[in-house]
Scaffold this motif. Structure first.
Motif, PDB file in Angstrom:
ATOM      1  N   ALA A 116       9.894  10.278  -3.014  1.00 27.82           N
ATOM      2  CA  ALA A 116       8.885  10.916  -2.137  1.00 27.82           C
ATOM      3  C   ALA A 116       8.016   9.423  -1.754  1.00 27.82           C
ATOM      4  O   ALA A 116       7.854   8.725  -2.469  1.00 27.82           O
ATOM      5  CB  ALA A 116       7.755  11.812  -2.458  1.00 27.82           C
ATOM      6  N   THR A 117       7.622   9.017  -0.561  1.00 26.33           N
ATOM      7  CA  THR A 117       7.038   7.977  -0.083  1.00 26.33           C
ATOM      8  C   THR A 117       5.891   8.403   1.040  1.00 26.33           C
ATOM      9  O   THR A 117       6.041   9.253   1.773  1.00 26.33           O
ATOM     10  CB  THR A 117       7.890   7.084   0.517  1.00 26.33           C
ATOM     11  N   TRP A 118       4.955   7.733   0.778  1.00 27.99           N
ATOM     12  CA  TRP A 118       3.633   7.751   1.756  1.00 27.99           C
ATOM     13  C   TRP A 118       3.398   6.585   1.994  1.00 27.99           C
ATOM     14  O   TRP A 118       3.263   5.553   1.265  1.00 27.99           O
ATOM     15  CB  TRP A 118       2.405   8.676   0.969  1.00 27.99           C
ATOM     16  N   ALA A 119       2.774   6.369   3.467  1.00 24.27           N
ATOM     17  CA  ALA A 119       2.321   5.059   3.836  1.00 24.27           C
ATOM     18  C   ALA A 119       1.094   4.513   3.184  1.00 24.27           C
ATOM     19  O   ALA A 119       1.059   3.239   3.176  1.00 24.27           O
ATOM     20  CB  ALA A 119       2.367   5.234   5.359  1.00 24.27           C
ATOM     21  N   GLY A 120       0.470   5.427   2.511  1.00 23.82           N
ATOM     22  CA  GLY A 120      -1.015   4.844   1.932  1.00 23.82           C
ATOM     23  C   GLY A 120      -1.932   6.045   1.553  1.00 23.82           C
ATOM     24  O   GLY A 120      -1.437   7.154   1.759  1.00 23.82           O
ATOM     25  N   PRO A 121      -2.974   5.929   1.092  1.00 30.03           N
ATOM     26  CA  PRO A 121      -3.896   6.916   0.523  1.00 30.03           C
ATOM     27  C   PRO A 121      -4.334   7.913   1.688  1.00 30.03           C
ATOM     28  O   PRO A 121      -4.451   8.933   1.223  1.00 30.03           O
ATOM     29  CB  PRO A 121      -5.129   5.988   0.283  1.00 30.03           C
ATOM     30  N   VAL A 122      -4.328   7.750   2.891  1.00 30.90           N
ATOM     31  CA  VAL A 122      -4.621   8.640   4.112  1.00 30.90           C
ATOM     32  C   VAL A 122      -3.720   9.808   3.846  1.00 30.90           C
ATOM     33  O   VAL A 122      -3.767  10.906   3.894  1.00 30.90           O
ATOM     34  CB  VAL A 122      -5.018   8.120   5.244  1.00 30.90           C
ATOM     35  N   GLU A 123      -2.324   9.270   4.261  1.00 30.08           N
ATOM     36  CA  GLU A 123      -1.125   9.994   4.173  1.00 30.08           C
ATOM     37  C   GLU A 123      -0.809  10.829   2.814  1.00 30.08           C
ATOM     38  O   GLU A 123      -0.650  12.027   2.920  1.00 30.08           O
ATOM     39  CB  GLU A 123       0.221   9.206   4.522  1.00 30.08           C
ATOM     40  N   PHE A 124      -1.218  10.171   1.617  1.00 28.98           N
ATOM     41  CA  PHE A 124      -0.896  10.711   0.556  1.00 28.98           C
ATOM     42  C   PHE A 124      -1.951  11.830   0.207  1.00 28.98           C
ATOM     43  O   PHE A 124      -1.552  12.913   0.048  1.00 28.98           O
ATOM     44  CB  PHE A 124      -1.023   9.906  -0.713  1.00 28.98           C
ATOM     45  N   ALA A 125      -3.305  11.651   0.477  1.00 30.05           N
ATOM     46  CA  ALA A 125      -4.384  12.702   0.318  1.00 30.05           C
ATOM     47  C   ALA A 125      -4.024  13.796   1.128  1.00 30.05           C
ATOM     48  O   ALA A 125      -4.060  14.871   0.922  1.00 30.05           O
ATOM     49  CB  ALA A 125      -5.573  12.026   0.624  1.00 30.05           C
ATOM     50  N   ALA A 126      -3.553  13.655   2.538  1.00 34.58           N
ATOM     51  CA  ALA A 126      -3.107  14.886   3.335  1.00 34.58           C
ATOM     52  C   ALA A 126      -2.038  15.540   2.778  1.00 34.58           C
ATOM     53  O   ALA A 126      -1.984  16.939   2.774  1.00 34.58           O
ATOM     54  CB  ALA A 126      -2.793  14.235   4.901  1.00 34.58           C
ATOM     55  N   ALA A 127      -0.961  14.934   2.146  1.00 30.05           N
ATOM     56  CA  ALA A 127       0.110  15.753   1.676  1.00 30.05           C
ATOM     57  C   ALA A 127      -0.330  16.438   0.302  1.00 30.05           C
ATOM     58  O   ALA A 127      -0.094  17.755  -0.055  1.00 30.05           O
ATOM     59  CB  ALA A 127       1.199  14.485   1.113  1.00 30.05           C
TER      60      ALA A 127
ATOM     61  N   GLY B 111       0.794  -1.301  -0.072  1.00 27.45           N
ATOM     62  CA  GLY B 111      -0.184   0.072  -0.132  1.00 27.45           C
ATOM     63  C   GLY B 111       0.667   1.287  -0.016  1.00 27.45           C
ATOM     64  O   GLY B 111       0.281   2.367   0.000  1.00 27.45           O
ATOM     65  N   THR B 112       2.199   1.202   0.132  1.00 28.77           N
ATOM     66  CA  THR B 112       2.958   2.374   0.062  1.00 28.77           C
ATOM     67  C   THR B 112       2.839   2.991  -1.297  1.00 28.77           C
ATOM     68  O   THR B 112       3.044   2.078  -2.157  1.00 28.77           O
ATOM     69  CB  THR B 112       4.535   1.906   0.619  1.00 28.77           C
ATOM     70  N   ILE B 113       2.914   4.282  -1.183  1.00 25.45           N
ATOM     71  CA  ILE B 113       3.029   4.996  -2.475  1.00 25.45           C
ATOM     72  C   ILE B 113       4.393   5.794  -2.526  1.00 25.45           C
ATOM     73  O   ILE B 113       4.718   6.269  -1.825  1.00 25.45           O
ATOM     74  CB  ILE B 113       1.925   6.087  -2.532  1.00 25.45           C
ATOM     75  N   GLU B 114       4.780   5.822  -3.816  1.00 25.11           N
ATOM     76  CA  GLU B 114       6.141   6.306  -4.142  1.00 25.11           C
ATOM     77  C   GLU B 114       6.017   7.091  -5.336  1.00 25.11           C
ATOM     78  O   GLU B 114       5.672   6.657  -6.437  1.00 25.11           O
ATOM     79  CB  GLU B 114       7.198   5.145  -4.331  1.00 25.11           C
ATOM     80  N   PHE B 115       6.753   7.961  -5.382  1.00 28.39           N
ATOM     81  CA  PHE B 115       7.170   8.964  -6.567  1.00 28.39           C
ATOM     82  C   PHE B 115       8.473   9.082  -6.910  1.00 28.39           C
ATOM     83  O   PHE B 115       9.134   9.711  -6.096  1.00 28.39           O
ATOM     84  CB  PHE B 115       6.161  10.498  -6.748  1.00 28.39           C
ATOM     85  N   HIS B 116       9.023   8.797  -7.939  1.00 23.20           N
ATOM     86  CA  HIS B 116      10.515   8.891  -8.257  1.00 23.20           C
ATOM     87  C   HIS B 116      10.418   9.939  -9.523  1.00 23.20           C
ATOM     88  O   HIS B 116      10.129   9.745 -10.310  1.00 23.20           O
ATOM     89  CB  HIS B 116      10.906   7.511  -8.797  1.00 23.20           C
ATOM     90  N   ASP B 117      11.017  11.066  -8.896  1.00 22.95           N
ATOM     91  CA  ASP B 117      11.078  12.374  -9.904  1.00 22.95           C
ATOM     92  C   ASP B 117      12.358  12.057 -10.620  1.00 22.95           C
ATOM     93  O   ASP B 117      13.627  12.333 -10.046  1.00 22.95           O
ATOM     94  CB  ASP B 117      11.137  13.635  -9.018  1.00 22.95           C
ATOM     95  N   MET B 118      12.386  11.941 -12.061  1.00 26.11           N
ATOM     96  CA  MET B 118      13.575  11.781 -12.617  1.00 26.11           C
ATOM     97  C   MET B 118      14.636  12.935 -12.865  1.00 26.11           C
ATOM     98  O   MET B 118      15.895  12.830 -12.851  1.00 26.11           O
ATOM     99  CB  MET B 118      13.229  11.199 -14.182  1.00 26.11           C
ATOM    100  N   PHE B 119      14.157  14.080 -12.250  1.00 24.89           N
ATOM    101  CA  PHE B 119      14.990  15.316 -12.456  1.00 24.89           C
ATOM    102  C   PHE B 119      15.515  15.836 -11.109  1.00 24.89           C
ATOM    103  O   PHE B 119      16.171  16.601 -10.908  1.00 24.89           O
ATOM    104  CB  PHE B 119      14.188  16.467 -12.990  1.00 24.89           C
TER     105      PHE B 119
END
Length: 176
Positions: free
Chosen positions: A26-37, A12-20
């Motif tokens: 960036a990592t979020w524990a799941g949808p709740v933490e991601f939505a808050a961000a 359920g962990t969400i990650e974003f790898h920015d190529m630049f």
């Protein structure tokens, strides 16, 4: 636009790898933490000078990649953010996802279901504007659940347009 890689891990962990960006993803524990961000980035930004934060960049990247699970994440996000962020999601990443050039019918079906089941998702979808880059049948399907079909609107006679506007406004989908 955003260049990177959007990842949803099995846990359920969400990650974003920015190529630049040489920083760790960036990592979020799941949808709740991601939505808050995401909500925080949208609330803290100035419309005239918006730098995309990692959560916003993730959603645009996700819309470009267009995996079927993207609709589920958008659905989770809209119920956890403020109304202005719901609008921003609709006229931004959700619009890109709906208009993705793969024209994946399964994704369109998932969007239709989410709009019928989640009022906040329908509000976001009401801010999606569709053009002739999407096949007519898919535009019509999405318009029935809230998106704006600009091709159909341009073809409408004045009396039909008045009825269409009244229909959208009666459902709280807005006009303009």
């Amino acid at each position: 636009m955003t260049e990177g890689r959007a990842v949803l891990r099995d846990d359920g962990t969400i990650e974003f790898h920015d190529m630049f960006d040489e920083a760790p993803p960036a990592t979020w524990a799941g949808p709740v933490e991601f939505a808050a961000a995401y909500d925080g980035e949208q609330s803290d930004s100035d419309e005239r000078d918006r730098d995309l934060g990692p959560a916003t960049s993730f959603l645009y990247c996700l819309a470009q990649e267009a995996p079927i699970w993207a609709v589920d994440l958008f659905r989770e996000v809209v119920v956890r953010v403020n109304s202005a962020t719901v609008v921003a999601l609709g006229c931004g990443p959700l619009e890109d996802l709906a208009r993705h050039d793969s024209h994946d019918v399964r994704r369109i079906e998932a969007i239709e279901i989410a709009a019928r089941e989640v009022p906040e998702f329908q509000v976001a979808l009401a801010n999606v504007w569709l053009g002739d880059d999407l096949p007519r049948d898919l535009r019509e399907r999405l318009a029935r659940v809230g998106a704006r079909d600009f091709v159909a609107e341009e073809e409408m006679a004045e009396d039909a347009r008045a009825s269409y506007v009244a229909h959208r406004e009666a459902r709280g989908w807005g006009w303009g």
